[in-house]
Structure formats: C-alpha cells, structure tokens
Write an enzyme that holds these catalytic residues in place. Structure first.
Site, short mmCIF file in Angstrom:
data_model
loop_
_atom_site.label_atom_id
_atom_site.label_comp_id
_atom_site.label_asym_id
_atom_site.label_seq_id
_atom_site.Cartn_x
_atom_site.Cartn_y
_atom_site.Cartn_z
N HIS A 30 -27.67 75.36 40.47
CA HIS A 30 -27.18 74.84 39.16
C HIS A 30 -26.57 75.88 38.42
O HIS A 30 -27.00 77.34 38.55
CB HIS A 30 -28.15 74.17 38.53
CG HIS A 30 -28.71 72.81 39.00
ND1 HIS A 30 -27.97 71.87 39.46
CD2 HIS A 30 -30.04 72.48 39.44
CE1 HIS A 30 -28.46 70.99 39.84
NE2 HIS A 30 -29.81 71.30 39.88
N CYS A 90 -21.81 74.61 39.39
CA CYS A 90 -20.95 73.59 38.27
C CYS A 90 -20.41 74.87 37.42
O CYS A 90 -21.05 75.81 37.09
CB CYS A 90 -21.89 72.62 37.62
SG CYS A 90 -22.39 71.30 38.23
#
Length: 828
Positions: A402, A451
C-alpha cells in the site's frame, strides 16, 4: 520366509532389479496381481489404500511403459509399508512367483563399495564383501578393464595418483552364481603444495581443499573454474552464478567455451553430501569485450594486436576510446508488504519480490529481500541498504504494498500503519533518494508497485532538497493520483507489472528502454487496457543498464567491507547430522526463501531395525517469531506456506517456515524432538530431544527490530528546503525529469485483495464496456456497487477511473471473459 529378509526396510529401498521383476510379475497377473494386492493392503486400513488409489494406479496403463504395480508400491511405501508387510501380503495373495522375488538369492553382497574423493598421494581402499553357499571369489574392474592382481574383497591402491580417477566395480562369484557390486566413483584431487594443508582422513565431514579463483577474460575465451572437496561418499557439486544454479553444471570443474559478456558475474559452488552442505568462496569473473581499433582508416587491429604493438600493454590505446559504463557494485533492496494489520491484505508482493530477487542476482546484484516490515523495521532496513552504497554503485529499490503520493512525494506504508495513516507513519521515497545521492551512487532506480492517490488525511508537505543529478529513474505501477489494484486469484501469481518486467529485466538495454518496452508489452495485455497506466520518470542522460559490468573503483577496500556486511545477513546455518541415543540419525537442513524467511526441514537418515515408526520435528521457538504450531512440521512445503521454494527442497521431510526473522532479539534456539515406536513396546511412543542453537540466521543478524536509528529517512523528510528543487515538483529545465505518460499501456497490478472485490459507480465503467448514458442509470441510488477504498484505507467518495479485479491467467481470452462477466450492475 527367510530370516535374512530385512522386514523393517522400506519398499523404496528395494533394489531396482528386484523392484522391476516384482512389478512385471504383478502387472501380468490378473487374479493374483497388483489390484488384488491393493485390496488386501486396504482391507487392513493400516496403509489407507482406497478404491480411488487403485483407480489412479490403473491409469498408469495409459502411459508409455507405465506400471500400475510400481505406482501402488510407491503409494504403500510412502505410507510406511515395509518389505516385511509386503511379504506378508504377497503370501496372503498366494503369488509364489512374486514372493520369490523378495527372497534372497544364493549370493548376496553385504558391503558395497562407496564412492570417494581423496588427495593424490593418499591410500585408496574400496571394499566389497559378499556371502554365498559356496566360497566367494572377487575381481575388480576399472570401467571395462580388469584391475591387475585385485582378487580380494578390498581393493587397495597406495599411493593413489590422478590417473586412478574413474569408476570401479567388483564382480563376485559363488559357484554358478555371480553378482556385480554397485559402481564406485573415485575422484583423485591433484592438490599442489601451495594449498598448504595436509589431510589424513576422508571419513566423516566434507573437507574443502580446492577453492575457485577470480578471473578476468575476454569475449570468446574459455572459462575454467575448479573446486574440490574430499570425503566419503563422494561429494556432489552444483555451480551457481549470481546466486542462481547453472543448469548442468554439476562437476568439480566448470568450463564455459566461447565466453560472452552475459557470462560475467560472481561464481561459487555448492558442495554437498547426504548429511551436509558447504560453499566455496564467491569469485568474480569479469568478461571484457574484444576491442578492434581502426587507425587512419587503413588498418584494423584487435586488442591482442595492441598488446603486441605496445610491448605488452594496450592501456595507452584503450584509454583513448569511450569509456564503457560500469558500476562499482550493484545493490538492491526489495520490500513486499502483505499482512497489514489495519488495511486490506495483499498476495502478489511475495511472488513479485521472489522472482525479482532471482533475476537481479543473475545481474550480479546484492539483493536484500524482505516481507512484512513495520515502520521501524523498514527505516532500519533502508539504513542497512544505504550502508552498502558508495561512489558509483547501482542502487535499486523495489516496493510492493500500500502507498500514496502527496505533492509529488511518494510514501510507502508499513504493515503496522494506523488507519488512517499519515506521512509520519510511512517512508518517503524521495527522502531515501536524497540519502542515496549523498553516497554519490552511479544509478538510482525506484520501482514502485503501489497506489499514488492523494491522502486526504495528510496535509504535511515534507521538504526534500535533491541534488541535480542525471542518474535517477522512477518506474511507477500507476499514474499520478491513481490507484493500483491486485488481481483476484486463487493461487500465487505475479502482478501485471512484474509479469512483464521479468521478461525484459535481463535485456542488455538502457534501463529506461527496458521500462518502455515493458509498458508496450503491458499495452498489448487486453485484460488490463484502459484501467491502469505505467508511468516512467527519468533524468538519465547516459546509457546506464542493469546489465553493466561491475568494475571496483578506487575504494575497493570499502566495497569489500560492504560486501562482507551484505554477506553477514545472508549466510545460512550449515546443515547438520544429529545422532540420538536410540541409534537413529536425522538430517537438519536449512534454506532461505527471503532474507527474513528461513525454512527448516528434518529428514530421517537411519533408524534402528526394531523401530517401527520414526519421526523428527522441531519445536520451542522464540516467541518473537510468533510461529503457529499448526503450520509447523508439515509433510509438504505447501502445507506450511512454502510455495516458492518447494521444487528445490529435498523430499520426504518435515518442513517448518519461520518468517519475520527481523523480529528475533536473541540467538535462535529450538528443540529437535525425535519420536519413535517399537513393536516390542506395544507401539507406545518414546521421545528424545536435542537443543539446537543456530545463532542469528539471515537478516536477524542486523537487528532491524531496534529503535529507529539516528540518521534515518524520517529525519531527512524534516529538512527545510524549497519544494521546487525536488524532481517531482516540476523542476526547472536545467534538471527536468522527463515524464513519459504511457497512455495506451495499462496495468491492473495486484493490489486488491481477493476478499475486496469492488465495483465503482457506473461512470467509472465507461470505456470498458462502451458508454453508459443517463438512460441506463439516471441515479446512482438505483444501482448497487461495492465501496472502493482509497490508499488510506477509508471509503473513497471521489470518482475516478475504473479498475476491475480479474483472475490472473496467461489466457487472454479467458481474462476478457471473466472481466466482462464481472461488470454487472444489480438492481437494489
């Protein structure tokens, strides 16, 4: 039944001629054959031979030279069936011919000659002892030639010479019967006095006596590396280049004809026996190109000619040519975060990190591969990574997990980050780049699979002053302000980025060219078109490639010290043989799946004849490692979570996987427990234990669990500066990082867990299945869709471009079908 039959030996220990003859008898018999044998064995339920097993064995007749009997015997053997049990079943079966196959012959060889490696000048002794109904006679052979005057059970050559190297066999006669012993290989090492040591015994542990030597050669020449160990039985050899086994390189001497530049790298050999393993020194093989020079347009000279012209040196001539780009060293830090405490779990980073580790090692990178790091562990790992860097080094950082991007700065999210997280909980990639620049690295490559959405919970703007350098390359898995997703898959597969990157990574091309081609390949992947785009940022002005050779610079001693620092965290514990008071012997072996993941396996080498069951398992591990007892000591690697190393591990062992070694605070001490049952004791289990201390294995030696260190990237983030100096903040033209928007390539990278399949609002599906006008869905409240989580783990209310998770597969048609089927808007 003959008393001389070893009732407690395994079926797998039957000699191949005996097993082959027995299978032939059982295969051709209809009423007293293998099928009836399986039914008899299954009726006792001791070895669990089911009707499904019998049907599986019957399918072997469809294979060329397939044998149902051999398949059945293998299944029975794996479930503990001994030759004694098998003899009983054959007698119940009433197949006298099959029973006769297991009965001893009139001549038996009790002691077989053993292969041996020894040093020239020592004494060679090979032994073969047999018993028969009449006097036994012996004759030794070397290959097909009789050894003169060799008529005794022991073949003695004193002293042995290199010419005695070869294969030996003994023929044994007793009356009309005769048998040949097993072949024994003799390897005589011609050890010069310069090695300085004298060895007097070849029994017991392996002894490494010949080390390979570093070499500097030219393209087209022949490479010859040699190593050697003495021991009985003879050692096995496997050469490795850059940490990867070389196919078919299983001899003491490694020879490569007609060298190419791709052959440069670090070589070492793994030497092993049935009970232990050791490594030679790692040596550098530098392959320089042959340079031809044209003088005044009249004549062409090769480099060899230049040596002749220059009186033995071509340096004067070669200095006049353009200098070939090289690295003083290559170092890579690979981090894959999967097991998040407060955010969706991931799967692909583990496979991606594993595959990239193997590829980068082929490019001669010193690789540190780590899974599931907390914030302090990530910062300390980066500090250790920085310690390996110096002037001219190629540094590569790969991160999968992440992440988010605010104001041009990229942040990697540790597994212990809170929800929501902010920059203080994460690592800033640009701050790491600043510290790498201070080391005067020759190339800085960042590959970020995460991301890049803006984090609305983080309004801080870290100020990072970056030097103006022409050696930076960023490869982003997705475009700015976009999310990266994980493909839903039932198995362990690569993410889309690494799926294509690993096909190009070894190409001898400029790194930006490699990434451009990866983007083009991804653009042809129909399943992910239009949902996720690769972005490349670069300030690279030279043809720097990951394949560039390593040529140590002026700070060779510093580089050597850094190499020792890296090796300290990658030395495996040596395999060991453990002897228990009951007479059993087990092998305790180790393997590394990642720099912080250790695999331990136990294997029974021998057990007492009166012991009907024997098994060894490991237990009592440190609480720091948080090992689940249910996932320890499993019969297959996959059962304990070892999916990536399973093909290279030995079979018929019990396996245990220890992850998160970076959390280990003390030396790793555990217990090996041997459990056995004896038929004379009503099968009550008996236990023996041994305590084992293997120190701090792999990355545990670096103590990443310690509190955050002083000069970490967190402090770098806090340095005051003008954001305009960052290459990610629209720098001036004098040091502008080229931005390549790869709009036609797409990448739906594995960043969405299988447990979180989300469909966004209908306007986010436009372009995937055609337009979705107001006439189809005038109000979002009329449609059901799963919420999409943004990079901080909270519900995202802002619309964006679609990214639909699909099954990972090499079949593009299948991928498209699954994708189209997933685009369904359900009525409320």
């Amino acid at each position: 039944m003959s008393d001389s039959l070893d009732r407690f030996s395994k079926i797998s220990q039957l000699k191949e001629p005996v097993l082959k003859k027995l299978c032939e008898v059982l295969d051709r018999s209809s009423s007293k054959g293998w099928r009836k044998l399986g039914q008899i064995a299954g009726s006792e339920r001791r070895f669990k031979v089911s009707s499904e097993d019998i049907e599986m064995c019957s399918l072997k007749v469809l294979e060329l030279e397939g044998s149902p009997s051999r398949m059945l015997l293998r299944l029975m053997g794996e479930r503990g069936c001994t030759t004694g049990h098998l003899m009983d079943y054959l007698q119940t079966l009433g197949n006298s011919e099959a029973v006769q196959c297991l009965k001893p012959s009139a001549l038996q060889i009790l002691i077989q000659p053993q292969s041996v490696a020894l040093i020239a000048g020592h004494n060679l002794r090979l032994s073969c002892h047999a018993v028969g109904k009449s006097p036994v006679q012996y004759q030794w052979f070397k290959s097909k030639e009789e050894v003169p005057n060799s008529f005794s059970p022991d073949l003695l050559i004193s002293p042995v010479h290199p010419k005695d190297t070869g294969f030996y066999i003994c023929r044994v006669n007793s009356g009309d019967a005769f048998e040949f012993s097993q072949w024994a290989q003799v390897d005589v090492l011609n050890l010069s006095m310069s090695h300085g040591q004298s060895y007097h015994s070849v029994e017991g542990r392996l002894k490494l006596v010949i080390q390979p030597q570093s070499q500097r050669l030219h393209v087209g020449e022949t490479l010859q590396l040699e190593c050697g160990a003495m021991g009985r039985p003879i050692p096995r050899y496997q050469w490795h280049r850059n940490g990867v086994p070389i196919p078919n390189a299983t001899k003491r001497k490694l020879t490569i004809l007609h060298l190419m530049q791709d052959h440069h790298g670090r070589y070492r050999c793994e030497i092993s026996s049935s009970t232990e393993r050791m490594w030679t020194n790692e040596v550098d093989v530098v392959v320089a190109p042959r340079i031809s020079v044209q003088i005044s347009g009249a004549m062409e000279f090769s480099e060899d000619d230049l040596y002749a012209i220059g009186g033995g040196s071509s340096e004067f001539f070669l200095d006049s040519f353009a200098e070939q780009l090289n690295a003083t060293d290559k170092v890579a830090l690979l981090i894959g975060n999967l097991s998040y405490k407060n955010h969706p779990q991931l799967k692909a980073p583990m496979v991606d990190v594993y595959d990239l580790t193997n590829l980068l090692r082929q490019l001669n990178f010193k690789v540190v591969s780590l899974l599931d790091l907390t914030e302090s562990e990530m910062r300390n790992a980066v500090d250790e990574f920085l310690l390996l860097l110096h002037k001219g080094v190629y540094g590569l950082l790969y991160y999968a997990g992440h992440g988010y991007e605010n104001y041009g700065n990229s942040f990697m999210v540790p597994v212990d980050a809170p929800n929501p997280y902010r920059s203080a909980n994460c690592l800033c990639v640009q701050s790491i780049l600043k510290l790498m620049q201070e080391k005067e690295t020759g190339l800085n490559v960042f590959l970020l699979d995460m991301c890049r959405k803006r984090n609305i919970h983080d309004e801080t703007t870290p100020n990072i002053v970056l030097r103006v350098t022409a050696n930076i390359v960023f490869g982003y898995a997705t475009c700015q302000d976009a999310e990266a997703f994980e493909l839903s898959s039932s198995g362990f597969t690569n993410g889309v980025f690494v799926k294509f990157l690993k096909k190009r990574l070894l190409d001898d091309e400029k790194i930006t060219v490699v990434l451009d081609r990866v983007a083009e390949d991804m653009g042809q992947f129909d399943a992910t078109k239009g949902k996720q785009a690769l972005e490349i940022r670069s300030s690279l002005s030279e043809r720097r490639a990951l394949t560039d050779p390593i040529l140590p610079g002026d700070s060779a001693d510093l580089a050597h010290a850094h190499s020792r620092q890296w090796a300290k965290a990658h030395d495996l514990p040596e395999s060991m043989s453990l002897n228990f008071d009951c007479g059993a012997q087990i092998k305790l072996g180790f393997a590394a799946e990642f720099s912080n993941v250790l695999v331990i396996y136990t294997h029974i080498i021998k057990k007492p004849e009166d012991m009907s069951f024997c098994q060894a398992h490991v237990t009592d591990f440190s609480q720091d490692l948080d090992v689940d007892p249910k996932e320890m000591n499993r019969e297959t690697p996959e059962e304990t979570g070892i999916y990536l190393l399973s093909s290279s591990l030995p079979q018929h062992c019990l396996y245990t996987r220890l992850s998160s070694l970076q959390k280990l605070r003390e030396e790793l001490v555990f217990t090996v427990c041997l459990q056995g049952t004896f038929s004379a004791m009503d099968n009550d289990p008996v236990h023996w234990t041994k305590s084992i201390n293997i120190g701090k294995p792999l990355i545990a030696r670096l103590d990443l669990h310690r509190a955050m260190r002083r000069n970490s990237c967190l402090q770098t983030c806090m340095m005051p500066h003008s954001p305009s100096h960052s290459p990610c903040h629209s720098p001036g033209p004098e040091h502008h990082l080229q931005l390549h928007h790869v709009l036609h390539q797409a990448q739906d990278y594995n960043r969405l867990s299988p447990q979180h399949h989300y469909l966004e609002a209908h306007e986010r599906l436009q372009g995937a299945v055609g337009s979705c006008g107001d006439s189809h869905c005038e109000n979002l409240s009329q449609c059901n869709y799963e919420p999409m989580y943004d990079s901080s783990g909270v519900l995202s209310s802002s619309p964006g471009r679609p990214s639909i998770p699909i099954e990972a597969s090499d079949d593009i048609n299948e991928l498209q079908t699954v994708f189209i089927n997933s685009l369904q808007l359900q009525q409320q």
